[in-house]
Design a protein around this motif. Structure first.
Motif, PDB file in Angstrom:
ATOM      1  N   HIS A  53      -0.064  18.436  37.301  1.00 42.33           N
ATOM      2  CA  HIS A  53      -0.594  19.706  36.780  1.00 42.33           C
ATOM      3  C   HIS A  53       0.159  20.890  37.390  1.00 42.33           C
ATOM      4  CE1 HIS A  53      -3.920  16.890  35.990  1.00 42.33           C
ATOM      5  NE2 HIS A  53      -4.259  17.713  35.005  1.00 42.33           N
ATOM      6  N   GLU A  54       1.451  20.765  37.505  1.00 42.07           N
ATOM      7  CA  GLU A  54       2.314  21.839  37.993  1.00 42.07           C
ATOM      8  C   GLU A  54       1.860  22.355  39.363  1.00 42.07           C
ATOM      9  OE1 GLU A  54       2.385  24.764  34.921  1.00 42.07           O
ATOM     10  OE2 GLU A  54       3.641  23.533  33.592  1.00 42.07           O
ATOM     11  N   TYR A  55       1.535  21.436  40.221  1.00 39.32           N
ATOM     12  CA  TYR A  55       1.144  21.713  41.601  1.00 39.32           C
ATOM     13  C   TYR A  55      -0.045  22.673  41.679  1.00 39.32           C
ATOM     14  CZ  TYR A  55       5.279  19.168  42.980  1.00 39.32           C
ATOM     15  OH  TYR A  55       6.201  18.172  43.163  1.00 39.32           O
ATOM     16  N   PHE A  60      -5.325  19.222  43.554  1.00 38.05           N
ATOM     17  CA  PHE A  60      -5.072  18.586  44.848  1.00 38.05           C
ATOM     18  C   PHE A  60      -6.352  18.501  45.674  1.00 38.05           C
ATOM     19  CE2 PHE A  60      -4.059  18.862  49.365  1.00 38.05           C
ATOM     20  CZ  PHE A  60      -3.183  17.789  49.527  1.00 38.05           C
ATOM     21  N   LEU A  61      -7.097  19.602  45.717  1.00 40.21           N
ATOM     22  CA  LEU A  61      -8.286  19.652  46.567  1.00 40.21           C
ATOM     23  C   LEU A  61      -9.457  18.867  45.998  1.00 40.21           C
ATOM     24  CD1 LEU A  61      -8.213  23.337  47.807  1.00 40.21           C
ATOM     25  CD2 LEU A  61      -7.822  21.278  49.150  1.00 40.21           C
ATOM     26  N   ARG A  62      -9.475  18.660  44.700  1.00 38.68           N
ATOM     27  CA  ARG A  62     -10.558  17.850  44.129  1.00 38.68           C
ATOM     28  C   ARG A  62     -10.576  16.464  44.744  1.00 38.68           C
ATOM     29  NH1 ARG A  62     -10.940  17.571  37.810  1.00 38.68           N
ATOM     30  NH2 ARG A  62     -12.628  16.180  38.472  1.00 38.68           N
ATOM     31  N   ALA A  63      -9.401  15.909  44.938  1.00 41.35           N
ATOM     32  CA  ALA A  63      -9.321  14.585  45.565  1.00 41.35           C
ATOM     33  C   ALA A  63      -9.738  14.646  47.032  1.00 41.35           C
ATOM     34  CB  ALA A  63      -7.899  14.038  45.441  1.00 41.35           C
ATOM     35  N   MET A  64      -9.398  15.749  47.687  1.00 47.37           N
ATOM     36  CA  MET A  64      -9.719  15.904  49.106  1.00 47.37           C
ATOM     37  C   MET A  64     -11.216  16.078  49.341  1.00 47.37           C
ATOM     38  SD  MET A  64      -7.253  15.725  51.315  1.00 47.37           S
ATOM     39  CE  MET A  64      -5.468  15.618  51.342  1.00 47.37           C
ATOM     40  N   VAL A  65     -11.768  17.152  48.771  1.00 48.63           N
ATOM     41  CA  VAL A  65     -13.173  17.467  49.054  1.00 48.63           C
ATOM     42  C   VAL A  65     -14.123  16.516  48.327  1.00 48.63           C
ATOM     43  CG1 VAL A  65     -12.631  19.881  49.479  1.00 48.63           C
ATOM     44  CG2 VAL A  65     -13.323  19.177  47.199  1.00 48.63           C
ATOM     45  N   GLY A  66     -13.629  15.847  47.296  1.00 48.39           N
ATOM     46  CA  GLY A  66     -14.466  14.877  46.599  1.00 48.39           C
ATOM     47  C   GLY A  66     -14.828  13.688  47.460  1.00 48.39           C
ATOM     48  N   TYR A 130      -6.795  21.803  54.101  1.00 46.43           N
ATOM     49  CA  TYR A 130      -6.262  23.153  53.887  1.00 46.43           C
ATOM     50  C   TYR A 130      -4.756  23.195  54.143  1.00 46.43           C
ATOM     51  CZ  TYR A 130      -5.453  28.140  54.665  1.00 46.43           C
ATOM     52  OH  TYR A 130      -4.943  29.412  54.624  1.00 46.43           O
ATOM     53  N   LEU A 131      -4.329  22.649  55.278  1.00 43.40           N
ATOM     54  CA  LEU A 131      -2.910  22.662  55.620  1.00 43.40           C
ATOM     55  C   LEU A 131      -2.090  21.833  54.638  1.00 43.40           C
ATOM     56  CD1 LEU A 131      -3.135  22.313  59.517  1.00 43.40           C
ATOM     57  CD2 LEU A 131      -2.720  24.385  58.175  1.00 43.40           C
ATOM     58  N   SER A 132      -2.654  20.712  54.202  1.00 53.23           N
ATOM     59  CA  SER A 132      -1.953  19.852  53.242  1.00 53.23           C
ATOM     60  C   SER A 132      -1.811  20.547  51.904  1.00 53.23           C
ATOM     61  CB  SER A 132      -2.710  18.533  53.066  1.00 53.23           C
ATOM     62  OG  SER A 132      -2.792  17.830  54.285  1.00 53.23           O
ATOM     63  N   CYS A 133      -2.850  21.289  51.502  1.00 50.91           N
ATOM     64  CA  CYS A 133      -2.809  22.003  50.233  1.00 50.91           C
ATOM     65  C   CYS A 133      -1.713  23.069  50.256  1.00 50.91           C
ATOM     66  CB  CYS A 133      -4.166  22.637  49.934  1.00 50.91           C
ATOM     67  SG  CYS A 133      -4.309  23.359  48.293  1.00 50.91           S
ATOM     68  N   SER A 138       1.628  25.283  48.172  1.00 52.68           N
ATOM     69  CA  SER A 138       2.011  26.593  48.711  1.00 52.68           C
ATOM     70  C   SER A 138       0.840  27.540  48.955  1.00 52.68           C
ATOM     71  CB  SER A 138       3.048  27.289  47.815  1.00 52.68           C
ATOM     72  OG  SER A 138       2.452  27.807  46.637  1.00 52.68           O
ATOM     73  N   HIS A 139      -0.357  27.241  48.461  1.00 54.80           N
ATOM     74  CA  HIS A 139      -1.536  28.051  48.777  1.00 54.80           C
ATOM     75  C   HIS A 139      -2.800  27.237  48.520  1.00 54.80           C
ATOM     76  CE1 HIS A 139      -1.414  28.556  44.390  1.00 54.80           C
ATOM     77  NE2 HIS A 139      -2.678  28.970  44.468  1.00 54.80           N
ATOM     78  N   ALA A 140      -3.920  27.738  49.047  1.00 55.83           N
ATOM     79  CA  ALA A 140      -5.213  27.054  48.885  1.00 55.83           C
ATOM     80  C   ALA A 140      -6.218  28.033  48.301  1.00 55.83           C
ATOM     81  CB  ALA A 140      -5.722  26.523  50.222  1.00 55.83           C
ATOM     82  N   PRO A 141      -7.070  27.594  47.374  1.00 57.62           N
ATOM     83  CA  PRO A 141      -8.050  28.487  46.750  1.00 57.62           C
ATOM     84  C   PRO A 141      -9.167  28.886  47.713  1.00 57.62           C
ATOM     85  CG  PRO A 141      -8.378  26.237  46.006  1.00 57.62           C
ATOM     86  CD  PRO A 141      -7.115  26.241  46.814  1.00 57.62           C
ATOM     87  N   VAL A 142      -9.712  30.071  47.497  1.00 59.80           N
ATOM     88  CA  VAL A 142     -10.780  30.601  48.351  1.00 59.80           C
ATOM     89  C   VAL A 142     -12.031  29.718  48.374  1.00 59.80           C
ATOM     90  CG1 VAL A 142     -12.370  32.551  48.662  1.00 59.80           C
ATOM     91  CG2 VAL A 142      -9.966  32.965  48.107  1.00 59.80           C
ATOM     92  N   PRO A 143     -12.465  29.112  47.238  1.00 57.32           N
ATOM     93  CA  PRO A 143     -13.700  28.315  47.255  1.00 57.32           C
ATOM     94  C   PRO A 143     -13.691  27.126  48.216  1.00 57.32           C
ATOM     95  CG  PRO A 143     -13.085  28.844  45.000  1.00 57.32           C
ATOM     96  CD  PRO A 143     -11.936  29.260  45.874  1.00 57.32           C
TER      97      PRO A 143
END
Length: 266
Positions: A53-55, A60-66, A130-133, A138-143
């Protein structure tokens, strides 16, 4: 020293004692190892999803926080399920309960120590996420920060449920099995299926999905079937309702387990 100061001193002593014992035992080492293992698998899954999905950092975080609810469920079951029942099962309460310390103080110290260690584990996990994202996208969403706060609420409720089973179980093994079935097996089952016929908003396992959904900002989409009826292909946990449900589970499981522990006899 007045009564309040004495209680505070006893609470800190019990909390530190329990914290130190868990920190040096397999009850902390195993969940920490599982945390790193889950992180590694989530990183691989999230990286693949982000590339597709074009990075997109959300993918990315859905897999992490899920995976955080599963992680916390395992931690709560391992660290808390025998926290109270072991005092009766192993007869250590014969010594502990003769000391001039209230059972409520003992219970509070056990609860606080396990919550603090769980806080350490989930903080490590979210920092790595967060660091992996940032590394991958190159950035992580606020939520992500809101997801972390929800995970802390889930941790409180999960430990409360595990300690509730511990307060009523005759054997530590029974409490551990009940905790794993509720916090791990049931959560895995709920997360692996698509719910479309009805919404189990009252389910603790279903509500845990809000930890992930608050990052992706997904919501239930209804379509009209005609004649004023609506249906959906998938129910998505709503953040506000899920927060209330997790809070209720946490408060009542903690209160009930404290009372059962207080009046349970050897």
């Amino acid at each position: 020293m007045n009564a309040a100061q004495q209680t505070a001193k006893q609470l800190s002593s019990v909390t530190f004692f329990e914290f130190r014992n868990i920190l040096k035992s397999w009850r902390f080492i195993i969940p920490l190892a599982i945390t790193l293992g889950i992180f590694a698998m989530a990183f691989i899954t999230g990286s693949d999803a982000a590339r597709a999905h074009e990075y997109d950092p959300v993918e990315f975080l859905r897999a992490m926080v899920g995976s955080s609810a599963l992680l916390l469920g395992i931690y709560a079951a391992v660290s808390s399920s025998d926290s109270l029942s072991s005092e009766y099962d192993k007869k250590t309460g014969l010594v502990l309960f003769t000391k001039p310390v209230s059972k409520y103080t003992i219970y509070s110290g056990k609860l606080l120590s396990r919550y603090l260690l769980g806080l350490i584990i989930i903080s490590i996990y979210y920092v790595l996420a967060y660091l992996s994202c940032i590394l991958v996208c190159s950035h992580a969403p606020v939520p992500l920060g809101l997801s972390f706060l929800l995970s802390l609420l889930y941790l409180f409720a999960a430990i409360g449920i595990a300690m509730f089973f511990s307060s009523i179980s005759p054997k530590s093994m029974v409490a551990t099995m009940l905790s794993f079935m509720t916090l791990v097996v049931l959560t895995l089952f709920i997360q692996s299926i698509t719910i479309s016929s009805f919404e189990p908003w009252y389910s603790f396992s279903y509500s845990s999905g809000a930890i992930e959904n608050i990052v992706s900002d997904r919501c239930t989409i209804f379509t009209s079937n005609g004649a004023g009826s609506f249906s959906t292909n998938e129910y998505i946990p709503e953040t506000v309702i899920s927060t209330i449900v997790m809070g209720i589970y946490g408060v009542f499981s903690t209160l009930f387990s404290a009372v059962f522990f207080r009046y349970r006899t050897l």
